[in-house]
Scaffold this motif. Structure first.
Motif, PDB file in Angstrom:
ATOM      1  N   GLU A  51      -0.359  11.590   7.933  1.00 45.19           N
ATOM      2  CA  GLU A  51       1.007  11.207   8.281  1.00 45.19           C
ATOM      3  C   GLU A  51       1.995  11.521   7.157  1.00 45.19           C
ATOM      4  O   GLU A  51       3.199  11.591   7.400  1.00 45.19           O
ATOM      5  N   LYS A  52       1.502  11.724   5.939  1.00 40.07           N
ATOM      6  CA  LYS A  52       2.388  11.963   4.805  1.00 40.07           C
ATOM      7  C   LYS A  52       2.487  13.445   4.444  1.00 40.07           C
ATOM      8  O   LYS A  52       3.591  13.981   4.339  1.00 40.07           O
ATOM      9  N   CYS A  53       1.370  14.125   4.265  1.00 33.13           N
ATOM     10  CA  CYS A  53       1.404  15.515   3.780  1.00 33.13           C
ATOM     11  C   CYS A  53       1.078  16.546   4.858  1.00 33.13           C
ATOM     12  O   CYS A  53       1.131  17.739   4.613  1.00 33.13           O
ATOM     13  N   ASP A  54       0.714  16.101   6.056  1.00 34.37           N
ATOM     14  CA  ASP A  54       0.418  16.972   7.206  1.00 34.37           C
ATOM     15  C   ASP A  54      -0.836  17.830   7.048  1.00 34.37           C
ATOM     16  O   ASP A  54      -1.040  18.762   7.828  1.00 34.37           O
ATOM     17  N   GLY A  79       0.629  -2.154   5.747  1.00 35.24           N
ATOM     18  CA  GLY A  79      -0.707  -2.719   5.911  1.00 35.24           C
ATOM     19  C   GLY A  79      -1.721  -2.045   5.000  1.00 35.24           C
ATOM     20  O   GLY A  79      -1.457  -0.999   4.391  1.00 35.24           O
ATOM     21  N   GLU A  80      -2.883  -2.644   4.911  1.00 37.41           N
ATOM     22  CA  GLU A  80      -3.977  -2.121   4.095  1.00 37.41           C
ATOM     23  C   GLU A  80      -4.572  -0.878   4.746  1.00 37.41           C
ATOM     24  O   GLU A  80      -4.759  -0.824   5.962  1.00 37.41           O
ATOM     25  N   LEU A  81      -4.857   0.126   3.931  1.00 36.49           N
ATOM     26  CA  LEU A  81      -5.557   1.318   4.407  1.00 36.49           C
ATOM     27  C   LEU A  81      -7.034   1.185   4.093  1.00 36.49           C
ATOM     28  O   LEU A  81      -7.408   0.844   2.976  1.00 36.49           O
ATOM     29  N   VAL A  82      -7.857   1.428   5.098  1.00 38.61           N
ATOM     30  CA  VAL A  82      -9.312   1.374   4.945  1.00 38.61           C
ATOM     31  C   VAL A  82      -9.901   2.700   5.407  1.00 38.61           C
ATOM     32  O   VAL A  82      -9.284   3.437   6.179  1.00 38.61           O
ATOM     33  N   ILE A  83     -11.106   2.994   4.950  1.00 39.33           N
ATOM     34  CA  ILE A  83     -11.751   4.245   5.304  1.00 39.33           C
ATOM     35  C   ILE A  83     -11.908   4.348   6.822  1.00 39.33           C
ATOM     36  O   ILE A  83     -12.282   3.365   7.476  1.00 39.33           O
ATOM     37  N   ARG A  84     -11.578   5.502   7.368  1.00 38.16           N
ATOM     38  CA  ARG A  84     -11.699   5.720   8.807  1.00 38.16           C
ATOM     39  C   ARG A  84     -13.163   5.997   9.132  1.00 38.16           C
ATOM     40  O   ARG A  84     -13.816   6.802   8.475  1.00 38.16           O
ATOM     41  N   ILE A 136      -7.069   4.658   7.453  1.00 33.47           N
ATOM     42  CA  ILE A 136      -6.205   4.188   8.526  1.00 33.47           C
ATOM     43  C   ILE A 136      -5.799   2.742   8.271  1.00 33.47           C
ATOM     44  O   ILE A 136      -6.494   1.996   7.588  1.00 33.47           O
ATOM     45  N   CYS A 137      -4.654   2.360   8.862  1.00 37.41           N
ATOM     46  CA  CYS A 137      -4.232   0.957   8.852  1.00 37.41           C
ATOM     47  C   CYS A 137      -4.572   0.355  10.220  1.00 37.41           C
ATOM     48  O   CYS A 137      -5.127   1.041  11.079  1.00 37.41           O
ATOM     49  N   SER A 138      -4.193  -0.873  10.441  1.00 38.21           N
ATOM     50  CA  SER A 138      -4.524  -1.523  11.716  1.00 38.21           C
ATOM     51  C   SER A 138      -3.780  -0.908  12.900  1.00 38.21           C
ATOM     52  O   SER A 138      -4.186  -1.073  14.050  1.00 38.21           O
ATOM     53  N   SER A 164      -3.661   8.498   0.325  1.00 41.84           N
ATOM     54  CA  SER A 164      -4.022   7.076   0.343  1.00 41.84           C
ATOM     55  C   SER A 164      -4.165   6.531  -1.069  1.00 41.84           C
ATOM     56  O   SER A 164      -3.677   5.434  -1.371  1.00 41.84           O
ATOM     57  N   THR A 165      -4.816   7.306  -1.932  1.00 44.08           N
ATOM     58  CA  THR A 165      -4.967   6.894  -3.331  1.00 44.08           C
ATOM     59  C   THR A 165      -3.595   6.763  -3.990  1.00 44.08           C
ATOM     60  O   THR A 165      -3.316   5.779  -4.674  1.00 44.08           O
ATOM     61  N   GLY A 166      -2.736   7.746  -3.761  1.00 46.31           N
ATOM     62  CA  GLY A 166      -1.399   7.731  -4.349  1.00 46.31           C
ATOM     63  C   GLY A 166      -0.530   6.582  -3.857  1.00 46.31           C
ATOM     64  O   GLY A 166       0.398   6.158  -4.542  1.00 46.31           O
ATOM     65  N   MET A 167      -0.825   6.084  -2.671  1.00 47.19           N
ATOM     66  CA  MET A 167      -0.064   4.963  -2.098  1.00 47.19           C
ATOM     67  C   MET A 167      -0.753   3.620  -2.368  1.00 47.19           C
ATOM     68  O   MET A 167      -0.372   2.600  -1.787  1.00 47.19           O
ATOM     69  N   ASN A 168      -1.761   3.643  -3.239  1.00 49.90           N
ATOM     70  CA  ASN A 168      -2.528   2.436  -3.563  1.00 49.90           C
ATOM     71  C   ASN A 168      -3.094   1.761  -2.321  1.00 49.90           C
ATOM     72  O   ASN A 168      -3.149   0.536  -2.226  1.00 49.90           O
ATOM     73  N   TYR A 169      -3.494   2.589  -1.333  1.00 50.44           N
ATOM     74  CA  TYR A 169      -4.142   2.127  -0.105  1.00 50.44           C
ATOM     75  C   TYR A 169      -3.274   1.138   0.676  1.00 50.44           C
ATOM     76  O   TYR A 169      -3.775   0.214   1.306  1.00 50.44           O
ATOM     77  N   ASN A 170      -1.939   1.364   0.647  1.00 51.62           N
ATOM     78  CA  ASN A 170      -0.989   0.605   1.458  1.00 51.62           C
ATOM     79  C   ASN A 170      -0.234   1.583   2.345  1.00 51.62           C
ATOM     80  O   ASN A 170       0.324   2.565   1.861  1.00 51.62           O
ATOM     81  N   CYS A 171      -0.201   1.304   3.640  1.00 51.60           N
ATOM     82  CA  CYS A 171       0.467   2.177   4.599  1.00 51.60           C
ATOM     83  C   CYS A 171       1.973   2.195   4.341  1.00 51.60           C
ATOM     84  O   CYS A 171       2.602   1.133   4.213  1.00 51.60           O
ATOM     85  N   ILE A 172       2.549   3.401   4.288  1.00 54.66           N
ATOM     86  CA  ILE A 172       3.988   3.513   4.061  1.00 54.66           C
ATOM     87  C   ILE A 172       4.792   3.200   5.332  1.00 54.66           C
ATOM     88  O   ILE A 172       5.992   2.986   5.266  1.00 54.66           O
TER      89      ILE A 172
END
Length: 57
Positions: free
Chosen positions: A8-11, A46-51, A22-24, A34-42
């Motif tokens: 969703e960020k870099c395509d 919400g929290e990002l977890v491994i898909r 993914i987030c909820s 995801s690492t650059g966003m500290n695992y928080n959805c922009i």
């Protein structure tokens, strides 16, 4: 249901075997973003977890 196939960020294209997060709400991001966003959805903050990965049938 179809998994989203790009970050969703870099395509960058994400296939079913790619490490993705993914987030909820199922907003999907590559591992680098995801690492650059500290695992928080922009989008929802919400929290990002491994898909989970799908098995090839």
């Amino acid at each position: 249901m179809e998994m989203r196939n790009k970050c969703e960020k870099c395509d960058i294209i994400l296939n079913h075997e790619s490490d993705a997060y993914i987030c909820s709400y199922e907003f999907t991001f590559c591992s680098t973003c995801s690492t650059g966003m500290n695992y928080n959805c922009i989008n929802c903050n919400g929290e990002l977890v491994i898909r989970p990965k799908r098995k090839v049938q």
